[in-house]
Design an enzyme around this catalytic site. Structure first.
Site, short mmCIF file in Angstrom:
data_model
loop_
_atom_site.label_atom_id
_atom_site.label_comp_id
_atom_site.label_asym_id
_atom_site.label_seq_id
_atom_site.Cartn_x
_atom_site.Cartn_y
_atom_site.Cartn_z
N GLU A 73 0.83 -1.20 0.00
CA GLU A 73 0.00 0.00 0.00
C GLU A 73 0.87 1.25 0.00
O GLU A 73 1.89 1.31 0.69
CB GLU A 73 -0.94 0.01 1.22
CG GLU A 73 -1.89 -1.19 1.27
CD GLU A 73 -2.81 -1.29 0.05
OE1 GLU A 73 -2.98 -0.28 -0.66
OE2 GLU A 73 -3.36 -2.39 -0.18
N CYS B 64 -8.31 -1.85 7.78
CA CYS B 64 -6.88 -1.79 7.42
C CYS B 64 -6.48 -0.36 7.08
O CYS B 64 -5.46 0.14 7.56
CB CYS B 64 -6.57 -2.72 6.25
SG CYS B 64 -6.65 -4.46 6.70
N HIS C 224 -1.12 -5.72 2.06
CA HIS C 224 -2.30 -6.58 1.99
C HIS C 224 -1.90 -7.90 1.33
O HIS C 224 -1.21 -7.90 0.30
CB HIS C 224 -3.40 -5.91 1.14
CG HIS C 224 -4.43 -5.20 1.94
ND1 HIS C 224 -4.70 -3.86 1.81
CD2 HIS C 224 -5.29 -5.67 2.90
CE1 HIS C 224 -5.68 -3.53 2.65
NE2 HIS C 224 -6.06 -4.60 3.32
N1 PCA Z 1 -8.44 -6.97 6.16
C1 PCA Z 1 -9.45 -5.96 6.34
C2 PCA Z 1 -9.49 -5.69 7.83
C3 PCA Z 1 -8.69 -6.78 8.46
C4 PCA Z 1 -8.03 -7.47 7.35
O1 PCA Z 1 -7.21 -8.38 7.47
C5 PCA Z 1 -9.23 -4.73 5.49
O2 PCA Z 1 -8.66 -4.86 4.40
O3 PCA Z 1 -9.62 -3.63 5.87
#
Ligand code: PCA
Length: 211
Positions: A79, A142, A166
């Protein structure tokens, strides 16, 4: 280098979270140049930040690298920024479901992350690590955690670097969206993440210089 790694618990009624499994594997291995601490966070707005910030104060890391699961992702998504918006399509694990709300009143609309540097992402990709730059961490928990960490680092002028990756679902894992064919295996993600941390820790000058 002191690195605080965080993972999230399962959410949305699922039984696993790939960030937890991959984080656990990383936390269980040794690094020569890294003093690593690992935290598992609840998928609950504010609480996830408060727990992390408390650990930042006691562990005093140079870098916080937060991990999360992204259903439908085909590669590890590094990200690049967080937006100042909570817009939860489903409630978090604490039952909160803010819609189109600011995370920090009067805060900047978006904040760029500070880990890992661009050069490192290019180097990882060149080495065949399945990584991809992403310009949206979503508007769920997140993104919320990332924004609050970046904002906290700015506010305290601590020089703390903050990054977020992610991760795709694990093979066989059920998600809200299916795992794309060709998404990396767990071992590939663990090795790629290790490489990312090692390269960062062993690089000098440009890559590790704090702003
Ligand atoms: N993914 C979610 C919240 C927790 C996670 O592992 C997200 O992408 O916001």
């Amino acid at each position: 280098m002191r690195l605080l790694l965080t993972s999230f618990e399962p959410f949305a009624g699922l039984t696993q979270n790939s960030s937890l499994e991959i984080g656990k594997a990383i936390a269980g291995t040794r690094f020569d140049a890294v003093n690593l601490d690992w935290l598992v966070l609840p998928v609950v707005k504010d609480v996830c930040f408060e727990i992390t910030w408390k650990r930042v104060k006691s562990f005093k890391p140079d870098v916080v690298l937060a991990l999360g699961q992204a259903d439908g992702a085909a590669a590890m998504q590094i990200e690049q920024l967080a937006v100042n918006v909570n817009d939860f399509e489903i409630p978090d694990n604490g039952g909160n479901q803010p819609r189109h709300e600011c995370i920090v009143k009067n805060g900047p609309a978006a904040i760029f992350t500070s880990f890992p540097p661009k050069e490192l992402v290019c180097r990882l990709a060149a080495e065949g690590v399945p990584v991809k730059r992403s310009y949206s961490a979503g508007t769920y928990v997140c993104n919320h955690l990332l924004y609050r960490l970046l904002h906290g680092s700015r506010r305290t002028r601590s020089g703390l670097r903050v990054g977020f990756i992610h991760l795709p679902l694990l093979p066989g894992q059920r998600g809200r969206r299916p795992r794309p064919k060709g998404a990396p295996m767990a071992e590939t993600m663990v090795a790629g993440l290790r490489r990312c941390i090692e390269l960062y820790a062993n690089s000098s000058g440009e890559l590790t210089r704090r702003k």
